[in-house]
Design a protein around this motif. Structure first.
Motif, short mmCIF file in Angstrom:
data_model
loop_
_atom_site.label_atom_id
_atom_site.label_comp_id
_atom_site.label_asym_id
_atom_site.label_seq_id
_atom_site.Cartn_x
_atom_site.Cartn_y
_atom_site.Cartn_z
N ARG A 12 44.77 -33.92 -43.47
CA ARG A 12 44.70 -34.37 -44.85
C ARG A 12 43.34 -34.98 -45.15
NH1 ARG A 12 48.77 -38.21 -45.07
NH2 ARG A 12 50.20 -36.42 -44.98
N LYS A 13 42.88 -35.80 -44.25
CA LYS A 13 41.58 -36.45 -44.43
C LYS A 13 40.44 -35.45 -44.35
CE LYS A 13 38.70 -40.16 -42.55
NZ LYS A 13 38.57 -41.22 -41.51
N MET A 14 40.49 -34.58 -43.35
CA MET A 14 39.41 -33.63 -43.15
C MET A 14 39.32 -32.62 -44.30
SD MET A 14 37.81 -34.62 -40.52
CE MET A 14 36.73 -33.20 -40.28
N LEU A 15 40.45 -32.13 -44.75
CA LEU A 15 40.45 -31.13 -45.83
C LEU A 15 39.95 -31.74 -47.14
CD1 LEU A 15 43.81 -29.32 -45.04
CD2 LEU A 15 41.55 -28.27 -45.06
N GLN A 16 40.32 -32.98 -47.40
CA GLN A 16 39.91 -33.62 -48.64
C GLN A 16 38.41 -33.94 -48.64
OE1 GLN A 16 42.54 -36.98 -48.83
NE2 GLN A 16 44.14 -35.85 -49.94
N GLU A 17 37.86 -34.28 -47.46
CA GLU A 17 36.48 -34.73 -47.39
C GLU A 17 35.47 -33.59 -47.26
OE1 GLU A 17 36.04 -37.59 -44.32
OE2 GLU A 17 37.20 -39.14 -45.33
N HIS A 18 35.84 -32.51 -46.55
CA HIS A 18 34.82 -31.54 -46.17
C HIS A 18 35.06 -30.11 -46.66
CE1 HIS A 18 33.05 -34.61 -43.64
NE2 HIS A 18 34.20 -34.77 -43.00
N TRP A 19 36.30 -29.72 -46.91
CA TRP A 19 36.57 -28.31 -47.16
C TRP A 19 36.92 -28.04 -48.61
CZ3 TRP A 19 40.02 -28.42 -42.27
CH2 TRP A 19 39.19 -28.43 -41.14
N LYS A 20 36.36 -26.98 -49.13
CA LYS A 20 36.60 -26.59 -50.50
C LYS A 20 37.94 -25.89 -50.63
CE LYS A 20 31.64 -25.88 -51.33
NZ LYS A 20 30.60 -24.89 -51.72
#
Length: 530
Positions: A395-403
């Protein structure tokens, strides 16, 4: 596990079944049952012989009736004799009994039939009960302190009191085991078995077929050690009508007693008065099952394969036979006569729905996925939404780095394909299926991603793969990843095999601090006393 495989449950309404968390089947014809709901309501149904349904009368019923005395008591488990009489214990350690009582097996000081649950705990001096076992007409209880209490019929010494006089209330078994701690108990028809915390096995009661494993056929009125298992650390025992199974901490299986139907799994029908190791050609065994109601035996391997042998619906199977069954409970539902549960069924999941089936097939589906993981040169297709919902790390990684607007291909370098796919499988299905070796890598991943539920799955799988050669390495792994249950299990295993473990390469490879801490801990447990 579909309850419909037991005929008595086939008429239950689906919405009622969805509410259940515990179920058991008992009785001479397998025609009585008890059910516990997720809301801690307790119901019973069936023939109601001797008032064993605990509803206050002896009326048969095909519709579940509430056992009012037990509702909201947080019932945890049951045991049942062939009278039948029933024992129930709760999460708070309370013990109840009801049903047939012609031999004092209810422990209430009388021989009067019990139509409603009786609080046996009033005779236990505040002792908390952790497990119960029942023979045909006698009862055992294992307390939190590791004591064994016994009561009921004692014509063959199955109460362990040194006499053959029936015991009307719970009595602590002292002879030969004294204040030592017991970790497991089991009852045959008129025999009793116990396992000590150091892996020793003791038996008492009827021994006409060698079911106590003492090398003779003499009944025993006091507990006697099974000396033929010297050097073997037993962790669990199970009793059939007149035979016994024992499982070691290394996954080895031993059997002894009556063998007229091949229930020992030795390849013939000759009785055995001493333990014989069986099933050596199959994978490591992690669980065993039998019941004093019949002459069938079953075992499950670390790869979840189910084996059965003994009297299987009238046929004699003299060696462990691999089946396509999914659980030990299915053996008793489909092949035992009568079809009774060897222990209560713990219902952890509901019958698969179209949603859960779809989730199982969604993982690695390139047509619907919107993110791809590249691991060891292989692709795994997944779904951002599921990853976000199920895992805080993603959840954190997708929100911060991935379009969100385009397909992402993410390279995973720190974990193998098998390990990473197993982690994703858990996010999609709540299940984990890896070998004990790969479970170590998955434990590392779960620790890094802060997924406690995956860690618990890994600890269980790793325990099934522990050997003398690898236990020191796994002990260090458990410490590294703060897997406390696994650490304790490894320590106990190593303690029981100290001499052999200390000579392994894995032990020699431990860092100095870990070795010092292990030795100090072992000393506190009496490993170096003479």
């Amino acid at each position: 596990m579909e309850l419909e495989k037991w005929p008595i449950f086939s008429l239950l309404k689906k919405d009622f079944v969805q509410k259940l968390k515990i179920a058991c089947v008992f009785g001479a014809l397998g025609n009585e049952a008890i059910l516990v709901t997720k809301n801690d309501e307790v119901y019973s149904m069936g023939f109601n012989g001797s008032g064993c349904l605990g509803v206050g009368d002896q009326t048969s019923t095909m519709i579940p009736r509430e056992i009012e005395t037990l509702c909201s008591k947080k019932v945890k488990g049951f045991a049942y004799g062939i009278g039948p009489h029933v024992l129930a214990y709760t999460e708070d350690g309370e013990l109840y009994s009801w049903g047939h009582n012609g031999f004092c097996q209810l422990g209430n000081g009388s021989t009067n039939q019990g139509l409603t649950p009786y609080l046996v705990s009033s005779h236990l001096n505040s002792k908390r009960v952790l497990k119960v076992a029942a023979g045909s007409h006698h009862s055992l209880a294992l307390t939190e302190d590791g004591e064994v209490l016994a009561w009921g019929q004692n014509n063959c010494g199955q109460i362990g009191s040194g006499t053959t006089t029936n015991q009307p209330t719970p009595r602590k078994i002292i002879a030969n085991i004294g204040g030592r701690r017991v970790i497991d108990i089991a009852c045959g028809q008129t025999s009793s078995m116990a396992v000590m915390d150091n892996g020793e096995v003791y038996g008492w009661g009827l021994n006409s077929n060698g079911q106590l494993g003492l090398g003779n056929t003499v009944n025993q009125h006091n507990t006697c050690r099974v000396t033929a298992l010297q050097g073997v650390v037993i962790t669990k025992v199970a009793c059939g009508y007149s035979h016994t199974l024992a499982l070691s901490d290394e996954g080895h299986l031993y059997a002894w007693g009556l063998n007229g139907y091949g229930q020992l799994g030795t390849g013939n029908k000759a009785n055995q008065c001493s333990p014989v190791r069986i099933a050596q050609e199959i994978d490591r065994i992690v669980d065993i099952a039998c019941t004093h109601y019949c002459h069938i035996s079953a075992a499950m391997t670390q790869n979840s394969k189910i084996y059965l042998w003994g009297q299987c619906k009238g046929q004699s199977v003299v060696s462990p036979m691999e089946t396509a069954l999914e659980s030990l409970h299915e053996v008793f539902a489909l092949w035992a006569n009568p079809s009774v549960t060897f222990e209560p069924i713990i219902i952890t999941t509901s019958t698969p729905t179209s949603l859960t089936q779809s989730m199982m097939t969604a993982l690695d589906d390139p047509e619907t996925s919107d993110i791809v993981f590249l691991v060891d040169g292989r692709k795994i297709h997944a779904h951002r939404a599921i990853l976000k919902i199920r895992c805080q790390y993603f959840r954190k990684m997708l929100q911060e780095h991935w379009k969100e607007s385009q397909m992402e291909e993410v390279q995973i370098k720190d974990y193998s394909y098998v390990v990473f796919r197993a982690f994703l499988q858990h996010l999609y299905t709540d299940t984990v299926s890896v070998s004990p070796e790969d479970a170590i890598g998955l434990l590392d991943l779960a620790n890094a991603y802060c997924e406690e539920s995956v860690k618990h799955h890994c600890e269980r799988i790793i325990r099934h793969g522990i050997t003398i050669e690898n236990v020191a390495m796994l002990y260090a792994v458990a410490i590294k990843y703060e897997a406390q249950e696994l650490e304790e299990f490894c320590f106990r295993f190593a303690l029981n095999h100290m001499t052999e473990v200390a000579q392994t390469e894995a032990f020699m490879a431990l860092d100095e601090l870990t070795v010092k801490n292990f030795i100090q801990r072992a000393a506190q447990h009496g490993a170096f006393k003479y």
